[in-house]
Design an enzyme around this catalytic site. Structure first.
Site, mmCIF file in Angstrom:
data_model
loop_
_atom_site.group_PDB
_atom_site.id
_atom_site.type_symbol
_atom_site.label_atom_id
_atom_site.label_comp_id
_atom_site.label_asym_id
_atom_site.label_seq_id
_atom_site.Cartn_x
_atom_site.Cartn_y
_atom_site.Cartn_z
ATOM 1 N N SER A 177 36.975 0.857 91.991
ATOM 2 C CA SER A 177 37.776 1.835 91.329
ATOM 3 C C SER A 177 38.008 1.988 90.024
ATOM 4 O O SER A 177 38.254 2.943 89.392
ATOM 5 C CB SER A 177 38.848 2.173 92.112
ATOM 6 N N LYS A 221 36.498 4.256 87.751
ATOM 7 C CA LYS A 221 36.848 5.905 87.935
ATOM 8 C C LYS A 221 37.290 6.250 86.580
ATOM 9 O O LYS A 221 37.141 7.454 85.954
ATOM 10 C CB LYS A 221 37.866 6.134 88.825
ATOM 11 N N TYR A 241 27.995 7.737 93.064
ATOM 12 C CA TYR A 241 29.126 7.127 93.105
ATOM 13 C C TYR A 241 29.088 5.696 93.660
ATOM 14 O O TYR A 241 29.927 4.839 93.083
ATOM 15 C CB TYR A 241 29.969 8.032 93.906
ATOM 16 N N TYR A 261 46.702 3.375 92.550
ATOM 17 C CA TYR A 261 46.926 3.819 94.151
ATOM 18 C C TYR A 261 48.279 4.299 94.232
ATOM 19 O O TYR A 261 48.871 4.906 93.394
ATOM 20 C CB TYR A 261 46.681 2.554 94.989
ATOM 21 N N VAL A 270 39.307 -2.212 94.574
ATOM 22 C CA VAL A 270 39.385 -3.069 95.672
ATOM 23 C C VAL A 270 38.601 -4.252 95.562
ATOM 24 O O VAL A 270 38.513 -5.179 96.387
ATOM 25 C CB VAL A 270 38.947 -2.428 97.081
#
Ligand code: GLU
Length: 624
Positions: free
Chosen positions: A85, A88, A209, A261, A279
């Site tokens: 992530s 992102k 992705y 998160y 993660v």
């Protein structure tokens, strides 16, 4: 935490190199952190992507990239792991660059969701909450797919490489593992397709992705990537502008509100540095204008954040007081010096009558040397300082050579000051800036053509131009003298006509064309020159001008003391001068010791005058 109290053997054993300890306090601190937190084995590996459960749980690396391009590294800072992530934030940056804010914002929100990263919920108008949750990130990849089609992943990879400053690979087994099991993300993607956030090719978008999440990075890479965000989009190692500064602000904003998160609120409260975790065990944290931090340790807490990474970030933030909202600055330090031309004049030597005008009107030219990144508050301070002082200056030089950045707000305030001062008959001159710089184009476009400020690369040239205006206004140039008699030479002062004639007979007349080099630094210095007409400039080999001289001045006179030329001399115009060999002068001195003594005294006086001027300059420039 008491990381600093832990002395590792590497802390105390300072490496000595050239007499200096090379292990800096930050390196020591990071090593102490690493030692302290390595014992913490709490948390679990992510296992919903089966392949992630196979990594070595003990891996632990820390890296910090400074914005001037230094990278600190401790532990497993070069161990590769999948970015997950953390990607992102950077892919959001790419989407903003490729599609523009309007298209991206129409598809994805910027509100924290308060839910887990893989939540399937959308906003009431059926958009992903933000680009830091899976739904938003898949939507970003979808947007990039709209522009790049099948090349979408390669475009994303290239962008991640530019942020990291090196080529990055994909962990194919992690990619395959997520593709085989990522049904929740698949569900999210189809839901987004239902609301036309992801258009066609849903599986291809998902592949892009999943691949982007499987890109292999190290803690060092993450530090450089974060350093790029901290450095307004310029990679501090490669020097390349990876994304535009306004995109950086957008990315850091969503990292601040949603990067960690459902721990995002706590994070910004306790650590206060825009960050994103993944993660795979990575965390990036970017402190604008200071550092980029990257950590790796794959054991995660219940929110999905790296346990040790979190500890490291908390420790660094609290130890060095790095909370982004806890800033202070004394704007007054942005004016490094503020003087008129009685203390610092240009390096063009003037004719006596011109010099007189400049002495009488010295407070007509004011110079402010500015320093540091100038923002809204700093320029506001400068404008108040200009408004508040009883200056008579009609020419104002603002020197920007020590200003790395001027914000848009600063440019606006500066442009309106230039306009207001223009209305009062005050000319503003900007120096220390390239004609093509952003600063010039922004300020000029905001100022408008009629009051467009004049600008120079060198402060010295700006001051010279301002002096010329004063001399011109007060009639100096109408009596410009073209040639000079030798008795006006400072070196020959107080010699009789006959003595001067005798000296002249030893010299050779020389003529130089504009642009011709007369003296070269490093050559043997065996003559002195008396300039009779035209202009010459004395420059260091680097091009820096030491002086520009006109008729009546001497040059190369240091040959009387030094045997090597210390600077270059160039003809600026047609030049006529007399070149007097030192040997001839010495021979003459043996016969006429009184003449020789007088010339040496004159030389001492010339040098003493220069020293007095130089001291005055140093004094005014170091007074702040
Ligand atoms: N590839 C992971 C997913 O989408 C990334 C999750 C994360 O790092 O938060 O589930």
């Amino acid at each position: 935490m008491d990381a600093l109290n832990h002395q590792s053997s590497r802390d105390t054993e300072l490496l000595l190199q050239g007499g200096y300890a090379v292990q800096t306090p930050l390196q020591q601190f990071l090593e102490a952190c690493h030692e302290e937190f390595a014992v913490n084995q709490s948390g679990n590996l992510a296992d919903y992507i089966p392949e992630l459960a196979r990594v070595d749980p003990s891996g632990f690396g820390i890296a910090i990239a400074t914005i001037d391009g230094h990278v600190y590294e401790v532990g497993d800072s070069r161990v590769p792991f999948t970015i997950q992530s953390v990607s992102k934030a950077f892919v959001f940056a790419l989407a903003l660059e490729l599609l523009g804010e309007d298209r991206v914002e129409a598809a994805i929100g910027v509100e924290p969701s308060g839910e887990a990263f893989n939540s399937i919920r959308l906003t009431s108008d059926n958009k992903p909450f933000n680009p830091m949750v899976n739904a938003g990130a898949i939507a970003c990849s979808g947007l990039i797919y709209r522009v790049e089609g099948k090349n979408a992943f390669e475009r994303i990879r290239q962008s991640l490489c530019a942020f990291a400053g090196r080529d990055l690979d994909v962990d194919e087994s992690v990619f395959e593992s997520e593709r085989a099991t990522g049904n929740r993300n698949r569900a999210i993607a189809w839901l987004l397709h239902n609301y036309a956030v992801v258009e066609n090719h849903v599986d291809d978008v998902l592949d892009a992705y999943f691949r982007q999440c499987a890109v292999l990075v190290t803690a060092r890479d993450l530090a450089v990537m974060a350093g790029t965000l901290a450095n307004r989009g310029i990679n501090p190692i490669t020097g390349k502008q990876v994304i535009k500064p306004h995109v950086v602000a957008r990315v850091l904003s969503v990292m601040t509100s949603s990067g960690m998160y459902d721990y995002a609120g706590e994070w910004i409260y306790r650590v206060g540095i825009p960050a994103k975790s993944g993660v795979g065990g990575g965390i990036v944290a970017a402190l604008p204008a200071q550092i980029g931090l990257g950590t790796y340790s794959p054991r995660l807490d219940s929110h999905g954040n790296s346990v040790r990474g979190l500890e490291v970030c908390k420790a660094i933030s609290s130890r060095f007081d790095l909370h982004v909202l806890n800033r202070n600055a004394d704007v007054r330090t942005c004016v490094m010096s503020d003087y008129d031309i009685s203390s610092v004049s240009s390096r063009r030597s003037r004719q006596p009558h011109e010099q007189q005008i400049l002495e009488d009107r010295h407070d007509d030219v004011r110079v402010l040397e500015l320093v540091g990144a100038l923002n809204f508050a700093a320029i506001d301070y400068i404008t108040r300082r200009l408004a508040g002082t009883q200056s008579k200056a009609s020419l104002l030089v603002l020197d920007f050579r020590r200003v790395p950045d001027l914000t848009m707000a600063g440019s606006r305030l500066l442009a309106s000051t230039i306009k207001t001062l223009g209305g009062l008959g005050i000319t503003v001159i900007l120096s220390g800036v390239e004609a093509t710089s952003n600063l010039i184009s922004t300020v000029v476009s905001l100022t408008g053509d009629d009051r467009k400020p004049r600008h120079f690369l060198l402060l010295d040239d700006a001051i010279e131009w301002a002096e010329d205006q004063i001399i011109y206004r007060f009639g100096g140039f109408s009596v410009v003298k073209e040639t000079s008699h030798l008795k006006e030479q400072a070196l020959l002062a107080d010699l009789t006509e006959a003595e001067i004639e005798a000296i002249t007979s030893l010299a050779t007349a020389r003529h130089y064309k504009p642009g011709q080099q007369i003296v070269k630094a490093g050559e043997i210095a065996n003559s002195v020159f008396f300039l009779q007409s035209g202009m010459v400039s004395i420059k260091l080999p680097s091009g820096v001008r030491l002086a520009s001289l006109g008729p009546g001045k001497e040059f190369g006179e240091m040959a009387m003391i030094e045997r090597t030329r210390s600077a270059d001399v160039w003809a600026d115009t047609d030049v006529q001068c007399l070149e007097l060999p030192i040997d001839a002068l010495t021979g003459h001195g043996a016969l006429y010791p009184a003449v020789s003594l007088r010339i040496l005294k004159n030389l001492s006086a010339v040098i003493a005058r220069r020293l007095i001027q130089a001291n005055a300059k140093i004094d005014v420039l170091s007074a702040y």
